[in-house]
Scaffold this motif. Structure first.
Motif, PDB file in Angstrom:
ATOM      1  N   MET A  24      48.071  41.738  -2.907  1.00 18.63           N
ATOM      2  CA  MET A  24      49.026  41.414  -1.855  1.00 18.63           C
ATOM      3  C   MET A  24      50.220  42.360  -1.939  1.00 18.63           C
ATOM      4  SD  MET A  24      49.200  37.246  -1.704  1.00 18.63           S
ATOM      5  CE  MET A  24      48.146  36.365  -0.556  1.00 18.63           C
ATOM      6  N   GLU A  25      50.790  42.676  -0.800  1.00 19.80           N
ATOM      7  CA  GLU A  25      51.991  43.497  -0.755  1.00 19.80           C
ATOM      8  C   GLU A  25      53.166  42.626  -0.320  1.00 19.80           C
ATOM      9  OE1 GLU A  25      53.957  47.298   1.643  1.00 19.80           O
ATOM     10  OE2 GLU A  25      51.980  46.531   2.213  1.00 19.80           O
ATOM     11  N   LEU A  26      54.164  42.495  -1.186  1.00 20.81           N
ATOM     12  CA  LEU A  26      55.365  41.750  -0.836  1.00 20.81           C
ATOM     13  C   LEU A  26      56.175  42.563   0.173  1.00 20.81           C
ATOM     14  CD1 LEU A  26      57.213  39.264  -1.494  1.00 20.81           C
ATOM     15  CD2 LEU A  26      58.398  40.785  -3.092  1.00 20.81           C
ATOM     16  N   VAL A  27      56.449  41.976   1.348  1.00 19.19           N
ATOM     17  CA  VAL A  27      57.168  42.715   2.398  1.00 19.19           C
ATOM     18  C   VAL A  27      58.463  42.044   2.825  1.00 19.19           C
ATOM     19  CG1 VAL A  27      55.067  43.810   3.287  1.00 19.19           C
ATOM     20  CG2 VAL A  27      55.804  41.611   4.243  1.00 19.19           C
ATOM     21  N   ALA A  28      58.656  40.755   2.495  1.00 19.35           N
ATOM     22  CA  ALA A  28      59.871  40.072   2.955  1.00 19.35           C
ATOM     23  C   ALA A  28      60.177  38.871   2.078  1.00 19.35           C
ATOM     24  CB  ALA A  28      59.710  39.622   4.411  1.00 19.35           C
ATOM     25  N   LEU A  29      61.487  38.564   1.982  1.00 17.30           N
ATOM     26  CA  LEU A  29      61.976  37.394   1.271  1.00 17.30           C
ATOM     27  C   LEU A  29      62.909  36.618   2.189  1.00 17.30           C
ATOM     28  CD1 LEU A  29      62.909  39.078  -2.137  1.00 17.30           C
ATOM     29  CD2 LEU A  29      60.989  37.515  -1.757  1.00 17.30           C
ATOM     30  N   CYS A  30      62.931  35.294   2.006  1.00 19.12           N
ATOM     31  CA  CYS A  30      63.788  34.440   2.825  1.00 19.12           C
ATOM     32  C   CYS A  30      64.464  33.400   1.942  1.00 19.12           C
ATOM     33  CB  CYS A  30      62.960  33.750   3.915  1.00 19.12           C
ATOM     34  SG  CYS A  30      63.906  32.683   5.024  1.00 19.12           S
ATOM     35  N   ASP A  31      65.777  33.239   2.118  1.00 20.30           N
ATOM     36  CA  ASP A  31      66.537  32.246   1.370  1.00 20.30           C
ATOM     37  C   ASP A  31      67.870  32.051   2.091  1.00 20.30           C
ATOM     38  OD1 ASP A  31      66.192  31.169  -1.787  1.00 20.30           O
ATOM     39  OD2 ASP A  31      68.225  31.074  -0.994  1.00 20.30           O
ATOM     40  N   ASN A  32      68.536  30.931   1.814  1.00 19.42           N
ATOM     41  CA  ASN A  32      69.833  30.694   2.458  1.00 19.42           C
ATOM     42  C   ASN A  32      71.017  31.131   1.607  1.00 19.42           C
ATOM     43  OD1 ASN A  32      69.819  28.695   0.529  1.00 19.42           O
ATOM     44  ND2 ASN A  32      69.803  26.977   1.973  1.00 19.42           N
ATOM     45  N   ARG A  33      70.754  31.679   0.423  1.00 22.21           N
ATOM     46  CA  ARG A  33      71.814  32.188  -0.456  1.00 22.21           C
ATOM     47  C   ARG A  33      71.941  33.690  -0.209  1.00 22.21           C
ATOM     48  NH1 ARG A  33      69.084  29.895  -5.793  1.00 22.21           N
ATOM     49  NH2 ARG A  33      67.277  30.510  -4.545  1.00 22.21           N
ATOM     50  N   GLU A  34      72.761  34.065   0.770  1.00 24.02           N
ATOM     51  CA  GLU A  34      72.748  35.430   1.295  1.00 24.02           C
ATOM     52  C   GLU A  34      73.119  36.481   0.255  1.00 24.02           C
ATOM     53  OE1 GLU A  34      74.016  37.824   5.334  1.00 24.02           O
ATOM     54  OE2 GLU A  34      75.006  35.921   4.866  1.00 24.02           O
ATOM     55  N   ASP A  35      74.169  36.260  -0.532  1.00 22.88           N
ATOM     56  CA  ASP A  35      74.591  37.264  -1.508  1.00 22.88           C
ATOM     57  C   ASP A  35      73.490  37.546  -2.520  1.00 22.88           C
ATOM     58  OD1 ASP A  35      76.980  37.386  -0.229  1.00 22.88           O
ATOM     59  OD2 ASP A  35      78.107  36.198  -1.687  1.00 22.88           O
ATOM     60  N   ARG A  36      72.951  36.496  -3.075  1.00 25.49           N
ATOM     61  CA  ARG A  36      71.869  36.630  -4.050  1.00 25.49           C
ATOM     62  C   ARG A  36      70.622  37.229  -3.393  1.00 25.49           C
ATOM     63  NH1 ARG A  36      69.428  37.897  -8.531  1.00 25.49           N
ATOM     64  NH2 ARG A  36      67.814  36.466  -9.258  1.00 25.49           N
ATOM     65  N   LEU A  37      70.348  36.853  -2.142  1.00 24.62           N
ATOM     66  CA  LEU A  37      69.180  37.349  -1.427  1.00 24.62           C
ATOM     67  C   LEU A  37      69.256  38.863  -1.239  1.00 24.62           C
ATOM     68  CD1 LEU A  37      66.587  36.811   0.242  1.00 24.62           C
ATOM     69  CD2 LEU A  37      68.068  36.413   2.219  1.00 24.62           C
ATOM     70  N   LEU A  38      70.424  39.366  -0.854  1.00 22.50           N
ATOM     71  CA  LEU A  38      70.576  40.812  -0.644  1.00 22.50           C
ATOM     72  C   LEU A  38      70.359  41.575  -1.943  1.00 22.50           C
ATOM     73  CD1 LEU A  38      73.670  40.812   1.752  1.00 22.50           C
ATOM     74  CD2 LEU A  38      71.284  41.313   2.348  1.00 22.50           C
ATOM     75  N   GLU A  39      70.852  41.020  -3.028  1.00 19.51           N
ATOM     76  CA  GLU A  39      70.682  41.633  -4.334  1.00 19.51           C
ATOM     77  C   GLU A  39      69.205  41.706  -4.721  1.00 19.51           C
ATOM     78  OE1 GLU A  39      71.556  40.336  -8.948  1.00 19.51           O
ATOM     79  OE2 GLU A  39      72.961  39.679  -7.406  1.00 19.51           O
ATOM     80  N   VAL A  40      68.495  40.589  -4.533  1.00 22.65           N
ATOM     81  CA  VAL A  40      67.074  40.546  -4.879  1.00 22.65           C
ATOM     82  C   VAL A  40      66.264  41.438  -3.938  1.00 22.65           C
ATOM     83  CG1 VAL A  40      65.048  39.047  -5.048  1.00 22.65           C
ATOM     84  CG2 VAL A  40      67.257  38.253  -5.907  1.00 22.65           C
ATOM     85  N   GLY A  41      66.634  41.446  -2.657  1.00 23.58           N
ATOM     86  CA  GLY A  41      65.941  42.287  -1.691  1.00 23.58           C
ATOM     87  C   GLY A  41      65.991  43.759  -2.066  1.00 23.58           C
ATOM     88  N   LYS A  42      67.165  44.217  -2.555  1.00 24.77           N
ATOM     89  CA  LYS A  42      67.294  45.612  -3.010  1.00 24.77           C
ATOM     90  C   LYS A  42      66.429  45.859  -4.240  1.00 24.77           C
ATOM     91  CE  LYS A  42      72.001  46.273  -1.231  1.00 24.77           C
ATOM     92  NZ  LYS A  42      73.436  46.442  -1.596  1.00 24.77           N
ATOM     93  N   GLN A  43      66.383  44.875  -5.117  1.00 25.92           N
ATOM     94  CA  GLN A  43      65.584  45.008  -6.335  1.00 25.92           C
ATOM     95  C   GLN A  43      64.105  45.205  -6.007  1.00 25.92           C
ATOM     96  OE1 GLN A  43      66.036  41.645  -8.982  1.00 25.92           O
ATOM     97  NE2 GLN A  43      64.158  42.129 -10.098  1.00 25.92           N
ATOM     98  N   TYR A  44      63.614  44.471  -5.001  1.00 21.22           N
ATOM     99  CA  TYR A  44      62.199  44.542  -4.642  1.00 21.22           C
ATOM    100  C   TYR A  44      61.930  45.521  -3.493  1.00 21.22           C
ATOM    101  CZ  TYR A  44      61.158  40.486  -7.582  1.00 21.22           C
ATOM    102  OH  TYR A  44      60.994  39.639  -8.648  1.00 21.22           O
ATOM    103  N   ASN A  45      63.005  46.034  -2.894  1.00 25.85           N
ATOM    104  CA  ASN A  45      62.899  46.977  -1.770  1.00 25.85           C
ATOM    105  C   ASN A  45      62.101  46.386  -0.607  1.00 25.85           C
ATOM    106  OD1 ASN A  45      63.368  49.416  -0.413  1.00 25.85           O
ATOM    107  ND2 ASN A  45      61.454  50.315  -1.163  1.00 25.85           N
ATOM    108  N   VAL A  46      62.490  45.166  -0.223  1.00 25.93           N
ATOM    109  CA  VAL A  46      61.826  44.479   0.885  1.00 25.93           C
ATOM    110  C   VAL A  46      62.870  43.939   1.863  1.00 25.93           C
ATOM    111  CG1 VAL A  46      59.826  43.825  -0.513  1.00 25.93           C
ATOM    112  CG2 VAL A  46      61.770  42.256  -0.332  1.00 25.93           C
ATOM    113  N   ALA A  47      62.415  43.576   3.042  1.00 29.78           N
ATOM    114  CA  ALA A  47      63.295  42.980   4.047  1.00 29.78           C
ATOM    115  C   ALA A  47      63.737  41.592   3.598  1.00 29.78           C
ATOM    116  CB  ALA A  47      62.574  42.896   5.387  1.00 29.78           C
ATOM    117  N   THR A  48      64.936  41.196   4.019  1.00 32.78           N
ATOM    118  CA  THR A  48      65.470  39.881   3.660  1.00 32.78           C
ATOM    119  C   THR A  48      65.941  39.139   4.901  1.00 32.78           C
ATOM    120  OG1 THR A  48      67.670  40.826   3.251  1.00 32.78           O
ATOM    121  CG2 THR A  48      66.184  40.613   1.357  1.00 32.78           C
TER     122      THR A  48
END
Length: 409
Positions: A24-48
């Protein structure tokens, strides 16, 4: 490559990390904790995304739900309606009405739905299934499953931020799938009715600095479809226990209670042993396949196998073992067992939602103990009603929540 999005960047990161191991290829993450989400999104290089509807518009094939325990069904239904395959953790539905709606949504969509119950995929449970299917102990007459997971006060508060957090309001029977699913998986049986008794907080429980309003434990008796009986127990009483035992018509299987809990014990009566069998055999089995990948995953390898079977079901376009019917069935065990607890152990059926007549009977049943559903005739989370935490417990909980960065409004 199956493009997958994950909702929930706490527990969900286990699935995000494991996606690549199952094609599977991870392409997107979704969460309501925006600050933490942006940080994790950069770590995985995926859309948030903080908006679930926008998340579903992303170019993805499948969704993995790792959001709050009791909120999966509405998210699953939306994803199915958007044409996505779904893997859903923990409780498939919080009410019978949600269970009916979820079953209908899966059938209408034609998409794959996997209930991501991971405990059946421990190495010893997979070995128990292999042995049981070979006839090693005959047919189950009685089984036991225990998932009891006590924690210290600080940990309890840290993973339950907010007075109305689901962990603080959950009845003692609802988190039953870890205890029940391995027995179902090993024996290919399923529950048809339940009797249950809940264990209220004792004095030592009431002295704890936690804001839990439910009971610490329960015992559920399930009558299975082959007429056997299964006892399941949990969930936060003292004495950690993850244990499964099956008495068959030809012997006994269980994982060890002491020593190596991953070891398996097989027992045969001397007077009916077949050639080559032993009165007692104890050994530690390995995973039947993908052992290296499983050993790197969480929950005793279970996190690998749930995602593996999700990807495999999508590729083959075949229903997985833990499909929507088994997932909803286990949720209904928790719900109907709570009804039994509130009626001093009276029996309640586990409806078969393959049958349209049963769906119609339960399609408007919105019985729920969770605070957001508060209304007349809704059940409490304890057999003692709504337990009020002490002022000291509330103060300590708020202290812990502040330390972890949670501010309750």
């Amino acid at each position: 490559m199956i493009r997958v999005g994950v909702i929930g960047i706490g527990r969900g990161l286990s699935f995000a990390n494991g996606a690549k191991f199952v094609g599977m290829e991870l392409v997107a993450l979704c969460d309501n904790r925006e600050d933490r989400l942006l940080e994790v999104g950069k770590q995985y290089n995926v859309a948030t995304y903080t908006d679930y509807d926008k998340f579903l518009e992303h170019d993805l094939d499948a969704v993995i739900l790792a959001n709050f325990f009791h909120q999966h069904a509405p998210f699953a239904i939306k994803a199915l309606e958007a044409g996505k395959h779904v893997m859903s953790e923990t409780m498939a539905c919080k009410t019978p009405a949600e269970g009916v709606a979820l079953v209908r949504a899966v059938e209408k969509s034609g998409k794959i739905y996997v209930f991501a119950e991971n405990y059946p995929y421990f190495a010893y449970n997979q070995e128990m299934r292999r042995l049981y299917q070979s006839g090693e102990i005959g047919e189950m007459q009685y089984g036991e499953g225990e998932y009891n997971h006590p924690m210290d006060d600080r940990t309890v508060n840290a993973i339950s931020p907010g007075m109305n957090h689901w962990r603080n309001c959950i009845p003692s029977t609802y988190y039953c799938s870890h205890a029940l699913a391995p027995i179902m998986f090993v024996t290919d049986t399923h529950p048809i009715n339940v009797n249950a008794l809940s264990i209220p907080p004792f004095e030592d429980d009431r002295k704890r600095l936690i804001v839990k309003m439910g009971d610490p434990g329960s015992v559920i008796l399930c009558r299975m479809n082959n007429e056997s009986v299964v006892r399941i127990m949990g969930i936060v009483m003292r004495g950690h226990s993850i244990w499964y035992r099956i008495h068959g018509t030809r012997g006994l299987m269980e994982n060890l209670r002491t020593g190596n809990h991953g070891a398996l014990r097989i027992v045969h009566e001397p007077w009916e042993m077949k050639e080559g069998e032993e009165p007692e055999k104890i050994y530690a089995p390995d995973f039947p396949y993908h052992a290296e990948e499983a050993r790197q995953a969480g929950h005793g390898g279970g996190d690998f196998f749930t995602t593996y079977h999700f990807a495999d079901a999508i590729r083959k376009n075949e229903y997985p073992y833990f499909d929507v019917y088994r997932g909803v069935e286990m949720a209904m065990v928790g719900i109907q067992a709570w009804r039994s607890c509130l009626n001093n152990g009276a029996p309640f059926e586990i409806p078969d939602f393959h049958k349209d007549s049963k769906r119609k009977e339960y399609e408007n049943d919105n019985w729920s103990p969770f605070p957001e559903d508060s209304a007349p005739n809704q059940p409490p989370p304890s057999i003692k009603g709504w337990i009020k935490p002490s002022d000291e417990a509330i103060a300590y909980a708020h202290q812990v929540w502040k330390e972890i960065g949670y501010d309750e409004v």
